[in-house]
Design a protein around this motif. Structure first.
Motif, PDB file in Angstrom:
ATOM      1  N   TYR A   1      67.296  75.678  62.443  1.00 38.38           N
ATOM      2  CA  TYR A   1      67.537  74.261  61.982  1.00 38.38           C
ATOM      3  C   TYR A   1      66.632  73.513  62.748  1.00 38.38           C
ATOM      4  O   TYR A   1      66.684  73.307  63.946  1.00 38.38           O
TER       5      TYR A   1
ATOM      6  N   ASP B   1      65.139  69.488  57.841  1.00 41.51           N
ATOM      7  CA  ASP B   1      65.628  68.365  57.584  1.00 41.51           C
ATOM      8  C   ASP B   1      64.978  67.231  57.956  1.00 41.51           C
ATOM      9  O   ASP B   1      65.415  66.473  58.803  1.00 41.51           O
TER      10      ASP B   1
ATOM     11  N   SER C   1      75.406  68.644  61.931  1.00 40.55           N
ATOM     12  CA  SER C   1      74.714  69.669  61.215  1.00 40.55           C
ATOM     13  C   SER C   1      74.465  70.753  62.081  1.00 40.55           C
ATOM     14  O   SER C   1      74.648  72.055  61.654  1.00 40.55           O
TER      15      SER C   1
ATOM     16  N   LEU D   1      74.735  72.424  54.787  1.00 42.70           N
ATOM     17  CA  LEU D   1      73.585  73.107  55.405  1.00 42.70           C
ATOM     18  C   LEU D   1      74.084  74.330  55.956  1.00 42.70           C
ATOM     19  O   LEU D   1      73.702  75.306  56.087  1.00 42.70           O
TER      20      LEU D   1
ATOM     21  N   ASN E   1      59.136  72.183  47.845  1.00 40.38           N
ATOM     22  CA  ASN E   1      59.559  73.520  48.034  1.00 40.38           C
ATOM     23  C   ASN E   1      59.152  74.516  46.842  1.00 40.38           C
ATOM     24  O   ASN E   1      59.908  75.448  46.215  1.00 40.38           O
TER      25      ASN E   1
ATOM     26  N   LEU F   1      65.255  75.448  57.899  1.00 41.06           N
ATOM     27  CA  LEU F   1      65.779  74.358  57.133  1.00 41.06           C
ATOM     28  C   LEU F   1      65.217  73.221  57.830  1.00 41.06           C
ATOM     29  O   LEU F   1      65.765  72.904  58.985  1.00 41.06           O
TER      30      LEU F   1
ATOM     31  N   TYR G   1      68.956  75.934  47.248  1.00 40.25           N
ATOM     32  CA  TYR G   1      68.065  76.510  48.403  1.00 40.25           C
ATOM     33  C   TYR G   1      68.064  77.891  48.629  1.00 40.25           C
ATOM     34  O   TYR G   1      67.352  78.705  49.130  1.00 40.25           O
TER      35      TYR G   1
ATOM     36  N   HIS H   1      69.515  69.691  44.526  1.00 38.80           N
ATOM     37  CA  HIS H   1      69.331  70.452  45.794  1.00 38.80           C
ATOM     38  C   HIS H   1      70.618  70.814  46.070  1.00 38.80           C
ATOM     39  O   HIS H   1      71.205  70.296  47.066  1.00 38.80           O
TER      40      HIS H   1
ATOM     41  N   ILE I   1      64.635  70.305  53.298  1.00 41.99           N
ATOM     42  CA  ILE I   1      65.948  69.723  52.840  1.00 41.99           C
ATOM     43  C   ILE I   1      65.982  68.332  52.470  1.00 41.99           C
ATOM     44  O   ILE I   1      65.401  67.349  53.210  1.00 41.99           O
TER      45      ILE I   1
ATOM     46  N   GLY J   1      70.189  65.724  55.236  1.00 40.02           N
ATOM     47  CA  GLY J   1      71.198  66.784  54.773  1.00 40.02           C
ATOM     48  C   GLY J   1      72.354  66.769  54.945  1.00 40.02           C
ATOM     49  O   GLY J   1      72.973  66.377  56.153  1.00 40.02           O
TER      50      GLY J   1
END
Length: 171
Positions: A112, A84, A124, A94, A29, A82, A65, A60, A54, A89
């Motif tokens: 996502y 993951d 999620s 999330l 990141n 995002l 984020y 984190h 993620i 995550g």
């Protein structure tokens, strides 16, 4: 670790090959690795989708984020993913990340991308959808589950049951 001239050329070539959206990420990141490619992708004619990789740890956090998302959006990213990658995550976190980004940047498209491995990704997907996520990555049998994405039929049924307007699937 790719030189700028190679990255610039890559975006131009991929666009000519028919790719419109490019997902740009750094496993750490580090925005210093992501921001230049946002510019290069735009120059190449592509839509840059900047990505938050993620993970789950004490550092984190939602603030971590959403702060990165702010920097990527300020650098010109019209979309945030995002990603993951390990599926670790946590659903509530999330959803809170999506909500934080959408409250500050309502026009940004959020996607996502969560893998099924540990089993969090289905929950999620419901949490990020409730928070305003625009796109969910799914797979279809026999390619779903395991280390890939949840099955499209499962996610469609879950979202319909939760009150979302979801198109039918023509098998």
């Amino acid at each position: 670790p790719v030189p700028a001239d190679v990255r610039k050329l890559m975006y131009k070539v991929k666009y000519k090959q028919g790719v419109d959206i490019t997902r740009i990420f750094c496993g750490l990141n580090d925005v210093r690795n992501i921001i230049p490619s946002i510019k290069y992708a735009k120059e190449g004619g592509m839509i840059p989708q900047a990505t938050l990789c993620i993970t789950f740890s004490p550092i984190h956090t939602v603030e971590y984020y959403s702060g990165i998302a702010d920097q990527l959006i300020a650098a010109g990213a019209p979309e945030i993913c995002l990603k993951d990658m390990a599926g670790i995550g946590r659903p509530a976190m999330l959803g809170t990340i999506v909500k934080a980004i959408k409250e500050k940047h309502p026009d940004i498209i959020i996607q996502y991308h969560g893998h099924s491995g540990p089993g969090f990704s289905t929950a999620s997907m419901l949490e990020v959808a409730k928070a305003g996520c625009d796109v969910l990555d799914v797979a279809m049998e026999p390619l779903s589950w395991g280390m890939v994405h949840p099955d499209v039929i499962t996610i469609q049924a879950m979202l319909k049951d939760a009150g979302f307007l979801v198109k039918d699937i023509n098998m």
